[in-house]
Design a protein around this motif. Structure first.
Motif, short mmCIF file in Angstrom:
data_model
loop_
_atom_site.label_atom_id
_atom_site.label_comp_id
_atom_site.label_asym_id
_atom_site.label_seq_id
_atom_site.Cartn_x
_atom_site.Cartn_y
_atom_site.Cartn_z
N ASN A 67 103.66 54.88 -48.01
CA ASN A 67 104.37 54.37 -46.83
C ASN A 67 103.57 53.28 -46.13
O ASN A 67 104.14 52.35 -45.56
CB ASN A 67 104.66 55.51 -45.86
N ASP A 93 104.18 43.74 -44.93
CA ASP A 93 105.02 43.05 -43.97
C ASP A 93 104.16 42.21 -43.03
O ASP A 93 104.49 41.06 -42.72
CB ASP A 93 105.83 44.07 -43.16
N ILE A 145 104.01 49.40 -46.83
CA ILE A 145 105.13 48.63 -46.27
C ILE A 145 104.69 47.83 -45.05
O ILE A 145 104.84 46.60 -45.03
CB ILE A 145 106.32 49.55 -45.95
N SER A 170 109.94 53.10 -38.68
CA SER A 170 110.43 54.45 -39.03
C SER A 170 110.19 54.67 -40.52
O SER A 170 110.00 53.72 -41.29
CB SER A 170 111.91 54.60 -38.69
N LEU A 171 110.19 55.92 -40.93
CA LEU A 171 110.04 56.24 -42.35
C LEU A 171 111.39 56.06 -43.04
O LEU A 171 112.44 56.42 -42.50
CB LEU A 171 109.53 57.67 -42.52
N ALA A 172 111.36 55.53 -44.24
CA ALA A 172 112.59 55.16 -44.94
C ALA A 172 113.30 56.37 -45.55
O ALA A 172 112.69 57.43 -45.77
CB ALA A 172 112.27 54.14 -46.03
N GLY A 173 114.58 56.19 -45.82
CA GLY A 173 115.36 57.18 -46.55
C GLY A 173 115.52 58.48 -45.79
O GLY A 173 115.77 58.49 -44.58
N ASN A 175 111.83 61.56 -39.14
CA ASN A 175 111.41 60.65 -38.07
C ASN A 175 111.40 61.31 -36.70
O ASN A 175 111.15 60.63 -35.71
CB ASN A 175 112.32 59.41 -38.05
N GLN A 201 113.19 60.69 -45.23
CA GLN A 201 111.94 61.18 -44.66
C GLN A 201 112.12 61.44 -43.17
O GLN A 201 112.89 60.75 -42.50
CB GLN A 201 110.82 60.15 -44.88
#
Length: 291
Positions: free
Chosen positions: A102, A109, A105, A76-79, A83, A81
């Motif tokens: 994005n 990972d 990440i 998922s997109l962080a913060g 989804n 942003q």
């Protein structure tokens, strides 16, 4: 902390990492052909990060994960942003720079999860393939490259060449009759005569013993210190890019530099029978084709 060292301490060869998929279009058949080709060429596993995709694409991901060819991680997109499916896709298309950030990440990972498990990691989009030109597998190609490469190389970089949709339409509008019409890469064997400039739109094999952080095209940092990479001759391998047209960065020069001069390149046909058989069998088992 994720510590994925193999029990026997012997690394496998090649892993492919795929950034967060955000496709509402149905690319299921193209994706099946892509997974089959990577497996044939010698990718031990494809690691896919999944944002939001068409239900048929989810079906393909599930099928290949059960076969052990693919590993799927939800993303998922962080913060703050978005989804929600349609808003997320629109947001990423309209904010290219945010989209690129994005992507770092899942790329890194994937590196950290697999740096003790695979000798090389490649970051690819689903319309890209690093293609051995002279050899039958990634392992054979890299053996040849390493025979003359300095020991300090962190990454091996492959030049980009475009296989655009319109090139097939102009050169072979009735398609190749011995290949199923729905097999996109096997049908598209017309490409730009010229590769893009050295260092532009490239993709790489990264040595997991040396890279520390990765960008889409190049390593960002390495151990120890400065990264040292090697540009692989297109006579040994190239990054085949299957697109509708050039990257938007090249919109002013695409026609004159890459669409004007077109050549036939049937390198992929060395694996034609195997790729047809594997993809058709998979599509039938998934219910996309009648048995």
């Amino acid at each position: 902390v994720v510590y994925n060292r193999l029990k026997d301490k012997k690394k496998k060869g090649f892993a492919v990492c795929v950034k967060g998929l955000s496709f509402l279009d149905d690319i299921s058949v193209k994706l099946a052909e892509w997974f089959e080709l990577l497996s044939i060429l010698g990718a031990d596993k494809v690691f896919v990060y999944n944002l939001e995709v068409h239900p048929n694409v989810s079906k393909v991901l599930d099928y290949y994960e059960k076969r052990g060819i693919v590993d799927v991680k939800p993303l998922s997109l962080a913060g703050d942003q978005p989804n929600s499916p349609y808003l997320q896709t629109f947001y990423l298309k309209k904010n290219k720079e945010i989209k690129r950030r994005n992507e770092l990440i899942p790329y890194n990972d994937c590196l950290y999860r697999n740096m003790y498990r695979y000798e090389y990691i490649s970051l690819l989009d689903t319309d890209e393939v690093i293609m051995p030109v002279k050899h039958n597998s990634y392992a054979d190609m890299m053996k040849n490259i390493l025979s003359s490469a300095p020991k300090d190389k962190s990454s091996f970089i492959f030049r980009n060449v475009y296989f655009m949709d319109e090139m097939l339409q102009k050169k072979k509008p009735d398609l190749h009759p011995d290949i199923p019409r729905f097999l996109h890469m096997l049908q598209h064997v017309y490409r730009s005569r010229d590769h893009t400039k050295v260092g532009y739109f490239v993709k790489s094999f990264h040595n997991t013993e040396k890279v520390k952080t990765l960008h889409n095209h190049f390593p960002l940092s390495c151990v120890p210190g400065r990264c040292h990479w090697m540009h692989v001759s297109p006579s040994l391998g190239q990054m085949q890019h299957y697109r509708e047209t050039c990257s938007h960065v090249l919109k002013n020069s695409c026609d004159s530099l890459y669409k004007k001069f077109v050549v036939r390149d049937t390198t992929i046909w060395r694996w034609k029978d195997q790729l047809i058989s594997g993809t058709v069998t998979a599509l039938r088992e998934m219910g996309f084709l009648q048995k």
